[in-house]
Design a protein around this motif. Structure first.
Motif, PDB file in Angstrom:
ATOM      1  N   LYS A 288     -37.702  22.208 -51.418  1.00 47.18           N
ATOM      2  CA  LYS A 288     -38.099  22.709 -50.099  1.00 47.18           C
ATOM      3  C   LYS A 288     -36.885  23.126 -49.277  1.00 47.18           C
ATOM      4  O   LYS A 288     -36.982  24.061 -48.459  1.00 47.18           O
ATOM      5  N   SER A 289     -35.746  22.467 -49.494  1.00 48.86           N
ATOM      6  CA  SER A 289     -34.528  22.921 -48.814  1.00 48.86           C
ATOM      7  C   SER A 289     -34.111  24.287 -49.360  1.00 48.86           C
ATOM      8  O   SER A 289     -33.578  25.124 -48.631  1.00 48.86           O
ATOM      9  N   GLY A 290     -34.380  24.508 -50.652  1.00 46.37           N
ATOM     10  CA  GLY A 290     -34.131  25.816 -51.241  1.00 46.37           C
ATOM     11  C   GLY A 290     -35.033  26.894 -50.653  1.00 46.37           C
ATOM     12  O   GLY A 290     -34.603  28.040 -50.458  1.00 46.37           O
ATOM     13  N   ILE A 291     -36.259  26.538 -50.360  1.00 49.79           N
ATOM     14  CA  ILE A 291     -37.193  27.481 -49.738  1.00 49.79           C
ATOM     15  C   ILE A 291     -36.684  27.919 -48.370  1.00 49.79           C
ATOM     16  O   ILE A 291     -36.814  29.096 -47.991  1.00 49.79           O
ATOM     17  N   GLU A 292     -36.087  27.012 -47.627  1.00 52.31           N
ATOM     18  CA  GLU A 292     -35.528  27.365 -46.321  1.00 52.31           C
ATOM     19  C   GLU A 292     -34.383  28.368 -46.470  1.00 52.31           C
ATOM     20  O   GLU A 292     -34.234  29.281 -45.653  1.00 52.31           O
ATOM     21  N   ILE A 293     -33.574  28.182 -47.520  1.00 47.44           N
ATOM     22  CA  ILE A 293     -32.501  29.136 -47.799  1.00 47.44           C
ATOM     23  C   ILE A 293     -33.094  30.504 -48.130  1.00 47.44           C
ATOM     24  O   ILE A 293     -32.598  31.547 -47.683  1.00 47.44           O
ATOM     25  N   ALA A 294     -34.154  30.498 -48.920  1.00 46.29           N
ATOM     26  CA  ALA A 294     -34.805  31.755 -49.302  1.00 46.29           C
ATOM     27  C   ALA A 294     -35.335  32.501 -48.080  1.00 46.29           C
ATOM     28  O   ALA A 294     -35.257  33.735 -48.004  1.00 46.29           O
ATOM     29  N   LYS A 295     -35.863  31.770 -47.123  1.00 42.73           N
ATOM     30  CA  LYS A 295     -36.376  32.398 -45.896  1.00 42.73           C
ATOM     31  C   LYS A 295     -35.262  33.130 -45.148  1.00 42.73           C
ATOM     32  O   LYS A 295     -35.484  34.205 -44.576  1.00 42.73           O
ATOM     33  N   LYS A 296     -34.073  32.544 -45.146  1.00 32.50           N
ATOM     34  CA  LYS A 296     -32.950  33.135 -44.416  1.00 32.50           C
ATOM     35  C   LYS A 296     -32.303  34.282 -45.178  1.00 32.50           C
ATOM     36  O   LYS A 296     -31.953  35.313 -44.608  1.00 32.50           O
ATOM     37  N   ASN A 297     -32.135  34.096 -46.493  1.00 25.16           N
ATOM     38  CA  ASN A 297     -31.356  35.050 -47.298  1.00 25.16           C
ATOM     39  C   ASN A 297     -32.203  36.049 -48.079  1.00 25.16           C
ATOM     40  O   ASN A 297     -31.661  37.010 -48.626  1.00 25.16           O
ATOM     41  N   GLY A 298     -33.489  35.795 -48.183  1.00 28.99           N
ATOM     42  CA  GLY A 298     -34.355  36.678 -48.964  1.00 28.99           C
ATOM     43  C   GLY A 298     -34.495  36.267 -50.416  1.00 28.99           C
ATOM     44  O   GLY A 298     -35.337  36.795 -51.145  1.00 28.99           O
ATOM     45  N   SER A 299     -33.663  35.309 -50.852  1.00 27.63           N
ATOM     46  CA  SER A 299     -33.755  34.809 -52.222  1.00 27.63           C
ATOM     47  C   SER A 299     -33.030  33.474 -52.318  1.00 27.63           C
ATOM     48  O   SER A 299     -32.231  33.123 -51.430  1.00 27.63           O
ATOM     49  N   VAL A 300     -33.298  32.753 -53.407  1.00 27.53           N
ATOM     50  CA  VAL A 300     -32.616  31.481 -53.658  1.00 27.53           C
ATOM     51  C   VAL A 300     -32.543  31.253 -55.165  1.00 27.53           C
ATOM     52  O   VAL A 300     -33.466  31.620 -55.899  1.00 27.53           O
ATOM     53  N   VAL A 301     -31.413  30.680 -55.616  1.00 25.42           N
ATOM     54  CA  VAL A 301     -31.258  30.296 -57.021  1.00 25.42           C
ATOM     55  C   VAL A 301     -31.184  28.776 -57.078  1.00 25.42           C
ATOM     56  O   VAL A 301     -30.277  28.164 -56.499  1.00 25.42           O
ATOM     57  N   MET A 302     -32.143  28.175 -57.763  1.00 22.90           N
ATOM     58  CA  MET A 302     -32.189  26.720 -57.897  1.00 22.90           C
ATOM     59  C   MET A 302     -32.024  26.344 -59.365  1.00 22.90           C
ATOM     60  O   MET A 302     -32.715  26.890 -60.224  1.00 22.90           O
ATOM     61  N   ILE A 303     -31.102  25.415 -59.615  1.00 25.28           N
ATOM     62  CA  ILE A 303     -30.807  24.994 -60.991  1.00 25.28           C
ATOM     63  C   ILE A 303     -31.285  23.564 -61.223  1.00 25.28           C
ATOM     64  O   ILE A 303     -30.999  22.660 -60.427  1.00 25.28           O
TER      65      ILE A 303
END
Length: 334
Positions: A288-303
């Motif tokens: 869910k913290s990654g989802i917040e990054i995606a909202k700001k940047n338009g994408s997120v890479v989670m490993i």
């Protein structure tokens, strides 16, 4: 998604069949109503007004389906049995086909198409190649995933082959030396004393051994990813093969971004590690913290890591089901 389109088409077909039946029912009851109307017109004026009043009340209280008397129902039923047998069979067969197709689509992927795209979500699973039992739960997920396989391990080639067979994206998980020199990065690793030619040859050998076609990322590598000389050799291989590089960001002083830009190589950077602990609640919180990054940047890479197995796979399925309808598009690196 093609499957979604098919489900939508099936639903429309089902509605179309239903509408045709309703229209057919309406047409079949009209002759009776016209016959009754003719009889009414031949009656006295007073009886006509009484009948018209009753008819108006019926119209106001009837449901969307045509109101029919017992006698009319019997006649309508008789008319339906008179319908050609082949027509009935075709209608039933078509309706059954729609239902079967819908069930097949829903059981396969349960995909809900978002009304509006919010951001892209990329899930990468590192450390493939140690075994197959941990890999299998991820292969079974109907979710776009990128799987990074280590070279020259007991199950490296099988893991790579299965990744492709199951429709996932395969990349090389290239071992590199960490700052802590006591850490063993594994076989076929890039070491600090290597020449540029040795690095290029090693990376090429690892890519070919697994049949990787599109890209690679670093395993460990906090020392090497901060070494401009070593990373230039890596980026030269990427450029010559038209591949991307994913920086796992094991060192905040990484030079991957600047070197990739110099060579014109497409670069991804890891934003989140999902499985720092084996606790599923922690994994969900990280996602869910990654989802917040995606909202700001338009994408997120989670490993995440293959060794987390079903524990992480279950979390990914849950997060996919929750966030896909909200407009987050799960995709594979390319």
């Amino acid at each position: 998604v093609p499957v979604v389109a098919k489900e939508s088409s099936n639903t429309n077909t089902s509605k179309s069949v239903s509408t045709e039946k309703e229209k057919s029912s309406s047409v079949k009851t009209q002759p009776k109503e016209n016959s009754s109307k003719t009889k009414v017109e031949t009656s006295s004026s007073k009886q006509t007004e009484k009948t018209q009043s009753t008819k108006n009340q019926t119209v106001k209280t009837e449901t969307p389906k045509t109101t029919v008397t017992n006698k009319t129902t019997q006649q309508s039923s008789t008319q339906k049995t008179a319908t050609p047998k082949s027509s009935v069979q075709n209608s039933v067969s078509k309706s059954a086909s729609v239902q079967i197709t819908q069930n097949k689509v829903e059981s396969k992927e349960n995909i809900v198409t978002p009304t509006k795209k919010v951001a892209d979500v990329y899930i990468v699973l590192d450390d493939g190649g140690h075994n197959l039992s941990h890999l299998k739960p991820f292969l079974d997920l109907k979710i776009p995933l990128t799987i990074a396989v280590l070279p020259n391990l007991a199950y490296s080639k099988q893991s790579a082959n299965l990744t492709v067979q199951y429709g996932k994206t395969l990349i090389l998980h290239q071992p590199m030396q960490a700052i802590n020199l006591s850490t063993d990065p594994g076989p076929n690793a890039i070491m600090p004393q290597m020449s540029a030619d040795q690095i290029r040859s090693l990376v090429s050998e690892n890519l070919d051994s697994l049949g990787v076609k599109i890209g690679l990322n670093n395993h460990e590598g906090s020392l090497i990813t901060a070494d401009t000389y070593a990373m230039k050799a890596v980026m030269e291989v990427c450029k010559s093969r038209g591949m991307f590089f994913l920086d796992s960001r094991t060192n905040s002083q990484s030079v991957c971004k600047s070197v990739a830009s110099e060579y014109g190589v497409k670069l991804y950077e890891r934003n989140i590690f999902l499985d720092n602990t084996p606790n599923q609640d922690d994994m969900i919180a990280m996602f869910k913290s990654g989802i917040e990054i995606a909202k700001k940047n338009g994408s997120v890479v989670m490993i995440g890591h293959v060794w987390s197995g079903k524990n992480l796979a279950d979390v990914l399925q849950k997060m996919y089901d929750e966030f896909t309808p909200q407009g987050f598009i799960f995709g594979e690196l390319k």
